[in-house]
Structure formats: C-alpha cells, structure tokens
Scaffold this motif. Structure first.
Motif, PDB file in Angstrom:
ATOM      1  N   THR A  40     -12.989  49.690  -2.987  1.00 50.52           N
ATOM      2  CA  THR A  40     -14.302  49.341  -2.441  1.00 50.52           C
ATOM      3  C   THR A  40     -14.169  48.783  -1.035  1.00 50.52           C
ATOM      4  N   ASN A  41     -15.201  48.995  -0.244  1.00 54.33           N
ATOM      5  CA  ASN A  41     -15.288  48.430   1.105  1.00 54.33           C
ATOM      6  C   ASN A  41     -15.862  47.016   0.993  1.00 54.33           C
ATOM      7  N   LYS A  42     -15.117  46.027   1.329  1.00 53.82           N
ATOM      8  CA  LYS A  42     -15.545  44.641   1.172  1.00 53.82           C
ATOM      9  C   LYS A  42     -16.842  44.358   1.918  1.00 53.82           C
ATOM     10  N   ASP A  95     -12.367  49.328 -14.700  1.00 55.68           N
ATOM     11  CA  ASP A  95     -11.517  49.801 -15.797  1.00 55.68           C
ATOM     12  C   ASP A  95     -10.249  48.967 -15.911  1.00 55.68           C
ATOM     13  N   LYS A  96      -9.903  48.255 -14.851  1.00 57.40           N
ATOM     14  CA  LYS A  96      -8.712  47.402 -14.873  1.00 57.40           C
ATOM     15  C   LYS A  96      -9.021  45.997 -15.369  1.00 57.40           C
ATOM     16  N   LYS A 109      -9.221  47.327  -5.659  1.00 57.67           N
ATOM     17  CA  LYS A 109      -8.306  48.357  -5.183  1.00 57.67           C
ATOM     18  C   LYS A 109      -7.851  49.267  -6.325  1.00 57.67           C
ATOM     19  N   LYS A 110      -7.747  50.526  -6.004  1.00 59.17           N
ATOM     20  CA  LYS A 110      -7.187  51.539  -6.897  1.00 59.17           C
ATOM     21  C   LYS A 110      -7.794  51.484  -8.302  1.00 59.17           C
ATOM     22  N   ILE A 111      -9.113  51.521  -8.326  1.00 55.65           N
ATOM     23  CA  ILE A 111      -9.824  51.524  -9.605  1.00 55.65           C
ATOM     24  C   ILE A 111     -10.353  52.928  -9.887  1.00 55.65           C
ATOM     25  N   ALA A 147     -12.313  57.027  -1.653  1.00 51.25           N
ATOM     26  CA  ALA A 147     -11.561  57.750  -2.674  1.00 51.25           C
ATOM     27  C   ALA A 147     -10.202  58.107  -2.103  1.00 51.25           C
ATOM     28  N   GLY A 148      -9.140  57.759  -2.855  1.00 51.60           N
ATOM     29  CA  GLY A 148      -7.790  57.984  -2.365  1.00 51.60           C
ATOM     30  C   GLY A 148      -6.989  58.900  -3.265  1.00 51.60           C
TER      31      GLY A 148
END
Length: 608
Positions: free
Chosen positions: A506-508, A530-531, A573-575, A602-603
């Motif tokens: 996400t963009n803070k 999800d984490k 991060k990385k969700i 999206a990464g």
C-alpha cells in the motif's frame, strides 16, 4: 516495474453474507453491523450508524401487541392483559394507564379497524374482542347482529317460510318472523332444542313476555300464545317476530381462536384456527360483528395450514406451509354473484414453495418468508400465472438460521422491510434492487437490537416502536441504545485489488475517506490483511458538524458542511488481500461514510 493501483470504495449498497469475503462486490460488505442509509438526510449517498432506541414505558411483563388508536392513545397487549395508555407517547402513570382486559392469550395479537368504524377489533388466538374508545369486551357481548334467519313462516306449520339471513357465529340469537292467520296459537321456530335464555316476541308491534303472554316448548321449538295473534294490518306482511337463542358448540371459537386477521374489501378475514387449518372466515362488509356461518372458504388440503394472508392489487393472497403433495398459494378476487352478492372464490396458484413465517405487502411487492428466506410473488401478464422470485440471497445464510425464525415478524418503515428475528433486524431496501435471473432482489442491512429484548415491531406515522419481552416499549431514535453504546461498523471485502496472483504494497500517502459530518460524530479506521487476520486500529477523526444540540466539546470541529475528509495512512507490504473497517464504538458518536480511496502497488507474484 510495480503497477500502481487506485481502489475507490463508494456507492455502498448493503451486506453480502453469502459469499466468501474475498468474492464479495466492493460495493457490499461481508460483515457490517448497525448501519443503514438515511434517505431522508442524504438520499442514500452514504452509509451511517443506525438510530438508537429510547425507552418510553414499562407495561407488564411481555409486549405481545401494540396499536396506536389515535395520536395520544395506545392499546398495549402485555402477556395476558390488555391496557389503554392514554398519554402516549409520554411515560404512563397510574392515571394514564388503565387495564382493559385480563384474560388475553400470551401470544402475538392482531388489531384491525374497518373503514367505517372507530371500533378496534382484537384477535389473540383465544379471544375476539372490541375496543370502543372506552372499554373492551368480547364481540359476542357487545352488539353482534341478530340475524333474521327465516321470514314468512305460517302459523301452525312446522316448516315453510323463506331463508333470509345466515346464522351469526358471534351470537346464538336469531329471529324468525311469521304471518299470523288469526286462528292458530302455535308457531314453530326454525330450530329445536333451543336455549333456556328468555324468548322474546313482538306481535303487531306490541312486545309480548314469555310465561305471561306465551309459553315455550324448547325441545320442539314451539311458541304457544295465550291469545290468538290477529292477522296483520297489511295483508301478506309478517306481524309476529320471535327472537330466541340456539347455541351451536364451537361457533364462537371459530373466530376467537383465529391468530391471523386482515382487512380486505372492508371486511375482516380470519384464519389461523388450529381446528380449521385451511379455512378462511370473513365478516359482512363494514360489519365485523356479523360473521355468517356460511361465509368461509377452504383453501387446499387441511393437511397444510394457512400461515399468511396479504392484500395486494385488490387480491387476497393466501399462503400455506410447505406441502410436497398440495398447492401452497391461493388467491381470492372479489366478484359479484346475482344470487349471493359479493363473493370471494378461491383460486389455486401455481407456486410450490411454502410459507414458513408470515407474509406482507412491501411497496406493492407481495412477499413471504419461506424456509429458504424471503420470496416474492409476481404475475406474468400473458396468462396471469404466478412466478416466485427469491429476494434475500444476500442474508439467507444468517437469517434462516436464527433461533425462532419461524416466529419472525415483518413491518415496513421508511422504505425498508424490517424483519425481526431473535433480536436482529434484517432490512430490505426498497430503493436498492439488483437484477437476478428474470426478476430482482433487494440490498440488505443488518442490525442487532438484542439489548432491547424485542418481541414485536410497530410502525406509526413514520416512527418505529419496539415491544420487548420484558414489558418495555421503545421508540427508535437518538444516538444510543437506551443509554448503551451502539457498536456500528462497515468492512470492505478482503480485496486483492483485481491482482489476485501478485503481492501488493500500500501507498502510505494514498488513503482518504469522505465522511459525513454528524453532530458529535466520530469515525475510526482499522485494517486487516491475509498476513494479520485481526483488525488493527489505524486512525480516527471527529466527524462533528456545528450543532449545539448534545455537543461534546472534547470531540469538536468547526466543520459546517455535510462532508469532510479523513486522511489515513496504511502501510502494508507484500500482502495478497486487504480489508478496511470503518466503525464507531463510543457512546453517542455515530459515523457516516460516503467513500474511501486507497492506493497500492502490485509487485512480485504470490509464491505460497
């Protein structure tokens, strides 16, 4: 290179308890509580905390029925008693609360008034009562019509005459009229083994008294005058009128034991008598105190009971509980017969899904509760066949599994159909519908008002009242539940931002929510991923408009428009998925939400 994503949550529609959270539309919530759309204020542009409820009265032990007789008189059925509350809606006292009746059935009751009467008629499965604005009594003890069952009977004959009116179920009394011949003293009634109650007679407009002017052989149903009644002054006109009683066991109970009563075509229609599960009785037009012993219809087999009656489009709809081998829907359309006058022939519908817990007319949509949820009835124009369409897929998984679903009750209020089940209210929104197959379904909201201990709902003049199992009566208004905090929230689905197979960050700086300014309002935000499966507090903001009523200066803002903005910072991060929760958990601090926007990137691909 990371792909930029902007997600906007807006045009909120309602809840969706059916789907797995990540599959829910972003306009709906998989888990929302105590929110709604206040169309009178924002025309449905935002969702907000529902109104609370405020206690008006404590009357008896359990509220089984409430009827607002006029602007300051309410009739209250509390457990086995009936009360008149004559300073409604102010708190009752010894002078303003009067006990009217003390032998009520401890179950939900029905109240009805015809178009032409000020009298109120009450059914509870045990009694058929009438309230005239002063007192309550059984209809059979009020002024039930005494029918003139036979006319033109001849003196001395055991039969003959013409049938005129049917026996009234509500009274054993009936009148026979005779044409005296100036010779016979004996006059035979149209019934034998009559009651011991005093018989009265009028001969040539002069009252005659039993045991003085005539004797009665009750076994034979014979009247013997001491003096021969003369011929009538006007040839051919009846001049002897005899009124007597002939009790038929069970007649009064046919109506008294009915549990479902509705006004249709200015008549009362009765059903729900367990001895006559498939029968519908009806009164004479504009006269609830005359119910002919022949005015009834049998809809289908007695193996399945009638569980709902509803009026719509000049039709009386009748719904029965589920029976695999018999029809479950019938309808009655008024028609005029040359011999019998106004009649209501029974017609069998073609709908196979049975009615489990009542029916109603909601904004001209004929609906009923089946074992599977809310069903709607529509009619095909070509052949007038009824078509059933489901209306509640979005809430079925919760609603149909509530305790006491079979005792659910429905009432329309502010454009919503409110279905009360075990302390929860499911609200179907008449202004929000979506296409489903060849018909439509409603959007829904979900409230928990269990702290009110509700048993019945009553709408009057756009106000909603709650009758509770402990004898309390509440009105729905305010910003707390009779002094207790309203927990309200709206959660977005577990959102993968339409990139299911890629990780997101996400963009803070990308979070903003457009919120409604409400006197003393407050909105809080939390999120989960999800984490991290539990919601984590993120931020909050006063949503308070400039209004001195109930103003809390510790929660003060000089905002005067109907909208303001909340900037929130979410850094995850990385969700794979993210859900945002908008909520209020403080007393007298509601929230309202128009929209929310968040940005993400999206990464790399999801590996496990």
């Amino acid at each position: 290179m990371a792909t930029g994503i902007k997600r906007v949550y807006t045009n909120f529609s309602g809840v969706d308890f059916l789907e797995e959270s990540s599959l829910v539309s972003i306009t709906r919530s998989p888990d929302a509580l105590n929110v709604w759309k206040n169309y009178e204020d924002t025309q449905g542009a935002c969702i907000e905390t529902r109104p609370g409820f405020r206690k008006l009265a404590q009357i008896g032990e359990k509220i089984n029925g409430l009827y607002i007789y006029d602007s300051n008189i309410a009739i209250v059925h509390s457990k086995t008693k009936l009360f008149e509350w004559n300073n409604f809606p102010n708190e009752p006292n010894e002078q303003s609360l009067k006990e009217l009746y003390n032998d009520m059935n401890d179950r939900k009751s029905c109240f009805n008034r015809t178009d032409s009467e000020k009298k109120l008629y009450i059914n509870d499965g045990k009694n058929y009562l009438v309230y005239d604005g002063m007192e309550v009594k059984k209809v059979s003890e009020d002024k039930p019509v005494i029918p003139r069952t036979t006319i033109s009977r001849k003196a001395g004959n055991m039969g003959g005459g013409e049938l005129l009116e049917d026996v009234n179920l509500l009274t054993p009394k009936r009148t026979n009229s005779f044409l005296a011949d100036g010779e016979a003293k004996d006059f035979y009634l149209d019934a034998q083994v009559i009651d011991d109650e005093m018989v009265t007679a009028i001969v040539n407009d002069i009252e005659r008294v039993e045991n003085i002017d005539f004797t009665v052989d009750r076994e034979k149903g014979k009247i013997t005058f001491k003096e021969v009644p003369s011929k009538p002054n006007l040839s051919g006109e009846d001049n002897v009128f005899v009124t007597f009683s002939k009790t038929i066991v069970g007649y009064e109970d046919r109506i008294a034991k009915c549990t479902n009563v509705i006004l249709f075509d200015n008549r009362l229609f009765f059903t729900g008598n367990p001895k006559y599960p498939n029968a519908i009785f009806h009164s004479e037009r504009a006269n609830p105190q005359y119910i002919s012993d022949l005015n009834y219809y049998e809809d289908g087999s007695s193996d399945s009971a009638i569980t709902g009656m509803t009026v719509g489009n000049n039709i009386l709809w009748v719904f029965k509980n589920l029976d695999q081998n018999n029809a479950n829907v019938f309808y009655h359309e008024p028609t005029t017969d040359l011999e019998y006058g106004r009649i209501y022939p029974s017609k069998q519908g073609n709908v196979s899904v049975g009615c489990y817990a009542g029916s109603t007319n909601f904004q001209d949509d004929i609906v009923y509760l089946s074992r599977y949820g809310l069903e709607g009835i529509s009619t095909e124009k070509i052949d007038s066949r009824q078509v059933i369409a489901h209306r509640s897929s979005l809430v079925d998984v919760k609603m149909t599994n509530e305790n006491d679903y079979s005792d659910a009750s429905m009432v329309s209020w502010k454009g919503y159909l409110c279905i009360l089940v075990d302390g929860r209210i499911y609200l179907a929104d008449s202004r929000q519908k979506y296409a489903k197959l060849d018909s439509f379904e409603y959007e829904w909201f979900y409230w928990d008002i269990g702290t009110a201990n509700p048993n019945v709902l009553k709408e009057y003049n756009d106000c909603l009242y709650i009758g509770a199992n402990d004898g309390s009566i509440f009105v729905v208004e305010g910003t707390n539940d009779n002094g207790k905090t309203i927990l309200s929230y709206w959660t977005t689905p577990m959102d993968n931002f339409s990139f299911e197979n890629q990780l997101k960050t996400t963009n803070k700086r990308g979070g903003i929510a457009k919120i409604k300014t409400i006197p003393n309002g407050m909105i809080k935000i939390a999120r989960k991923t999800d984490k991290s499966p539990k919601y984590k507090y993120t931020t909050q903001k006063s949503a308070n408009g400039f209004d001195f009523a109930n103003l809390d200066f510790t929660n003060f803002s000089f905002v005067t428009s109907n909208k303001s903005y909340l900037i929130y910072k979410i850094k995850e991060k990385k969700i794979v998925e993210l859900s945002i929760k908008f909520y209020s958990d403080e007393k007298d601090k509601p929230f309202g939400l128009y929209s929310s926007t968040i940005e993400a990137f999206a990464g790399g691909y999801v590996k496990k």
